[in-house]
Write an enzyme that holds these catalytic residues in place. Structure first.
Site, short mmCIF file in Angstrom:
data_model
loop_
_atom_site.label_atom_id
_atom_site.label_comp_id
_atom_site.label_asym_id
_atom_site.label_seq_id
_atom_site.Cartn_x
_atom_site.Cartn_y
_atom_site.Cartn_z
N ASP A 240 0.79 -1.57 0.02
CA ASP A 240 -0.08 -0.11 -0.21
C ASP A 240 0.75 0.97 -0.17
O ASP A 240 1.33 0.81 0.66
CB ASP A 240 -0.95 -0.57 0.73
CG ASP A 240 -2.09 -1.21 1.47
OD1 ASP A 240 -1.39 -2.58 1.30
OD2 ASP A 240 -2.82 -0.87 1.68
N HIS A 242 -1.19 4.19 -0.50
CA HIS A 242 -2.26 5.46 -0.02
C HIS A 242 -1.75 7.20 -0.09
O HIS A 242 -1.89 7.43 1.03
CB HIS A 242 -2.33 5.48 1.17
CG HIS A 242 -3.16 3.63 1.68
ND1 HIS A 242 -4.74 3.76 1.50
CD2 HIS A 242 -3.32 2.79 2.36
CE1 HIS A 242 -4.96 2.86 1.48
NE2 HIS A 242 -4.76 2.04 1.89
N ASP A 269 -4.60 -0.48 -3.42
CA ASP A 269 -4.18 0.79 -2.74
C ASP A 269 -3.23 1.92 -2.93
O ASP A 269 -2.35 2.13 -1.72
CB ASP A 269 -3.64 0.24 -1.39
CG ASP A 269 -5.26 -0.66 -0.16
OD1 ASP A 269 -6.44 -0.77 -1.45
OD2 ASP A 269 -5.52 -0.99 1.08
N ASN A 301 -8.70 -3.59 -2.67
CA ASN A 301 -9.49 -2.72 -2.18
C ASN A 301 -9.99 -1.39 -2.25
O ASN A 301 -11.15 -0.48 -1.79
CB ASN A 301 -10.33 -3.20 -0.85
CG ASN A 301 -9.16 -2.94 0.36
OD1 ASN A 301 -8.20 -3.18 0.38
ND2 ASN A 301 -9.74 -2.19 1.59
N HIS A 302 -8.95 -0.25 -2.71
CA HIS A 302 -9.45 0.90 -2.42
C HIS A 302 -9.34 1.64 -4.09
O HIS A 302 -9.61 3.32 -4.11
CB HIS A 302 -8.74 1.69 -1.34
CG HIS A 302 -8.62 1.87 -0.64
ND1 HIS A 302 -9.35 3.16 -0.07
CD2 HIS A 302 -7.89 0.77 1.11
CE1 HIS A 302 -9.76 3.09 1.72
NE2 HIS A 302 -9.19 1.13 1.89
N HIS A 405 -2.39 -4.94 2.42
CA HIS A 405 -3.38 -4.33 3.34
C HIS A 405 -3.63 -3.94 4.88
O HIS A 405 -4.25 -2.90 4.98
CB HIS A 405 -4.57 -5.28 3.00
CG HIS A 405 -5.74 -5.11 3.50
ND1 HIS A 405 -6.74 -4.20 3.28
CD2 HIS A 405 -6.95 -5.79 4.33
CE1 HIS A 405 -7.60 -4.12 3.59
NE2 HIS A 405 -8.59 -4.70 4.27
#
Length: 461
Positions: A240, A242, A269, A301-302, A405
């Site tokens: 990730d 982010h 992500d 999932n993002h 995640h």
């Protein structure tokens, strides 16, 4: 309700105290483990259940955290903190109506709780917006790419003549023959990075071209992608990111830029949470456009509409580049692979085999006698243990699973008897976790090398 001996109560209290120290030190995995050990001694203490819920929330294990908070409420129906934490869990897994109910219960028990009141109002506002957008929604999502291309062809998104930032090079002769105007180059990406670091946005047209270039590359790929590592090649698995742009640049300075011999696999992500999600995803998509076989983008999932609505990416894109650009991003996300198989072509090195055997377990190899790694993001779903991982890896000839995640304080964690590695690459996640960011390098023999780093100094803005 079963009774708990004084001896077990004391033992649980001691473990709880150790867990609290681990939590304060932001070692959330250790804290959750210690709270679990305390519950084995005393499962009638609502505060231990609630504390473990909070530790698991920080690990983004929201399903487990929700169960723990529910257990705390069963033991103490007036436990304000448990209702509030369960509400946050519901909110994190996009169950807004349940979150609203728990925020209301929190305020019923504690009417002066300003934080809960603010969260309730924000969640109610969010749900009203979701309901409104759903009511007026039209079925135009599948044509977003075509709509953007048509807008470009009609001259509806030209670059302002006064723009003085990085410019895309002309398209190659082959692409120009297909009607394309622009191409991509490493020089452009380098200048784009500097432009972003100065706090400036790209023109909408350039952003569109980058996203469309990534789309062209991704629609050629399967949902399960494969990277074949020949002699002299390496692949770095990155977790990730982010929206932490400066940390992404620092990470790439450690991995080295992608090339024909060096692949970068970003394991989902890329967006949400951080303030520079647009800059992060445009950088990754630009590299994907330039080097489609050397830059791999798994979907996390993002990379979904529901998460983007709650965690910031939708609002950020609309603010910087408009609603149509967000729709374009959302559509291109649907083309990203869900997993990647890394397939080294050379036999495992003697050192790697000796190390594995020394740990009491020979590595699981492919039918050809090679090491192979399955890389997928993971997400909120069903938990499983090392026995399931081993069965699955054995059945499929997979040496190990790499997933992301969840935050790991060291940036990565080797779990499930060495068969499952979690890699997380956003250091000091959301400016409070204190974790390192990491990546895993795999070579043509299947040897893994782990690198972890603290946040970039450039983030001290």
């Amino acid at each position: 309700m079963s009774s708990v001996s004084e001896e077990n109560q004391a033992a649980a209290a001691a473990l709880k105290a150790k867990a609290n120290v681990a939590f304060r030190e932001k070692n959330f995995l250790e804290a959750a483990t210690l709270y679990g050990e305390a519950l084995e001694k005393n499962d009638q203490d609502a505060t231990i259940w609630c504390n473990r819920a909070f530790a698991r929330m920080n690990l983004e294990e929201f399903g487990y955290a929700l169960d723990d908070a529910t257990k705390a409420i069963e033991l103490d129906p007036k436990y304000v903190k448990a209702y509030y934490r369960r509400a946050l869990c519901y909110l994190s897994i996009l169950k807004n109506h349940q979150a609203i109910a728990d925020f209301k219960k929190t305020l019923a028990l504690d009417p002066q709780n300003a934080v809960a009141k603010k969260q309730l109002e924000a969640t109610q506002k969010l749900q009203r917006r979701i309901d409104f957008e759903k009511a007026i929604e039209t079925e135009d999502e599948e044509s977003t790419v075509e709509h953007v291309l048509q807008t470009i062809q009609q001259g509806g998104c030209e670059i302002d003549a006064a723009y003085a930032g990085p410019k895309l090079p002309p398209a190659s002769e082959e692409d120009a023959a297909k009607g394309k105007k622009f191409g991509i180059s490493a020089e452009f990406i380098e200048k784009m990075e500097e432009w972003f670091k100065s706090g400036k946005n790209l023109p909408r047209r350039i952003a569109w071209e980058i996203v469309l270039g990534c789309w062209d590359a991704c629609v050629q790929e399967e949902s399960l992608n494969e990277v074949i590592l020949d002699e002299g090649m390496t692949c770095d698995v990155i977790g990730d990111t982010h929206g932490q742009y400066y940390d992404l640049l620092h990470l790439i300075s450690l991995t080295g830029k992608p090339s024909a011999k060096h692949c970068l696999l970003f394991n989902g992500d890329f967006v949400d949470r951080g303030s520079w999600s647009v800059e992060v995803v445009l950088t990754l998509m630009a590299w994907k456009w330039l080097l489609p076989r050397s830059v791999l983008l798994n979907r996390g999932n993002h990379e979904t509409r529901d998460m983007n609505k709650v965690y910031g990416f939708e609002g950020e894109v609309k603010h910087k580049h408009g609603e149509m650009t967000y729709k374009l991003f959302a559509h291109v996300f649907t083309a990203l692979p869900l997993a990647t198989l890394i397939s080294p072509t050379l036999p495992p090195s003697p050192k790697t085999l000796a190390s594995a055997v020394g740990k009491g377990q020979a590595p699981i190899l492919s039918p050809e006698g090679r090491m192979r790694y399955f890389v997928t993001h993971g997400g909120v779903g069903i938990g499983f243990g090392p026995d399931v991982t081993r069965r699955w890896c054995t059945l499929n000839g997979i040496t190990g699973v790499l997933r992301s995640h969840e935050v790991r304080q060291g940036g990565y964690a080797i779990e499930h008897d060495g068969l499952c590695t979690t890699v997380f690459s956003a250091p000091n996640y959301v400016d409070q976790s204190g974790n390192k960011g990491a990546f895993v390098r795999i070579d043509a023999h299947g040897t893994q090398e782990y690198t972890a780093s603290p946040p970039s100094r450039s983030l001290a803005f």
